[in-house]
Design a protein around this motif. Sequence first.
Motif, PDB file in Angstrom:
ATOM      1  N   SER A 131     -10.317   6.365  -2.701  1.00  0.00           N
ATOM      2  CA  SER A 131      -9.233   5.766  -1.923  1.00  0.00           C
ATOM      3  C   SER A 131      -8.646   6.863  -1.049  1.00  0.00           C
ATOM      4  CB  SER A 131      -8.150   5.204  -2.846  1.00  0.00           C
ATOM      5  OG  SER A 131      -8.659   4.171  -3.654  1.00  0.00           O
ATOM      6  N   LYS A 189     -14.708   6.630   3.230  1.00  0.00           N
ATOM      7  CA  LYS A 189     -14.268   6.007   1.975  1.00  0.00           C
ATOM      8  C   LYS A 189     -15.459   5.466   1.188  1.00  0.00           C
ATOM      9  CE  LYS A 189      -9.702   4.459   3.596  1.00  0.00           C
ATOM     10  NZ  LYS A 189      -8.883   3.262   3.932  1.00  0.00           N
ATOM     11  N   LYS A 225       0.814  -1.219   0.000  1.00  0.00           N
ATOM     12  CA  LYS A 225       0.000   0.000   0.000  1.00  0.00           C
ATOM     13  C   LYS A 225       0.850   1.272   0.000  1.00  0.00           C
ATOM     14  CE  LYS A 225      -0.540   0.243   5.043  1.00  0.00           C
ATOM     15  NZ  LYS A 225      -1.494   0.210   6.170  1.00  0.00           N
TER      16      LYS A 225
END
Length: 221
Positions: free
Chosen positions: A168, A162, A130
């Motif tokens: 995102s 979100k 990530k």
Amino acid sequence: MDRKVVVPGDLLSEEAKRSGEGTFVKDGKVYSLLYGLANYRDRINVIPLAGKYVPAQGDNVIGIVKDITFSNWIVDINSPYDGLLHISEFPKRIESDEMSKYLRIGSSLMTKVKDVDPTMKVELTLNDRKLGLIKTGRVIEISHTRVPRLIGKGGSMISMLKKEVNCSIFVGQNGRIWINGGAEDMDLAIRTILLIEKEAHTNGLTDRIVDFLKKEKGARS
């Protein structure tokens, strides 16, 4: 060592003449008057750290590359302390002369604090799926003290956000936040985050945020 974190009452020097801002003298010795960053020059000054982000191991942060050395990227992490991203913490093997091809001065990146030693040397890593270079989306900055409220208990607030804004979102503990999605969705996400920052100290915030999002999304449809 030129700088270190000190707390009120810490002994800084046995030479009274070195007393500077943020210090006091007692029995000929210099002590810290506050919690801050002691700067050791001819005189010792303590710079207040109240409100400043102090990195801790495991923190997700958003940084900006400010310099490149032989084996490290020097990264501004919105703190009195720079982060060091060693070439070995890049997710692929590269040579020193290739560093600027992958992360240039001014590049923004999602990274993690790998370690912080007693001298506040902050080591960063990109070795997580990530994490990495920010190529799209927007980065905004709020007070790092408001980050826990933005995340919410057990991640409840950020998870709801979100889902509702269809974006995102990467929240840095240093107060920098990356948002990626459609233009209108990002605009709504930013307005909502800034509202959370503004009203973080109030009760019933989650319900007000839900109502705010319903109203804003209704106005768009």
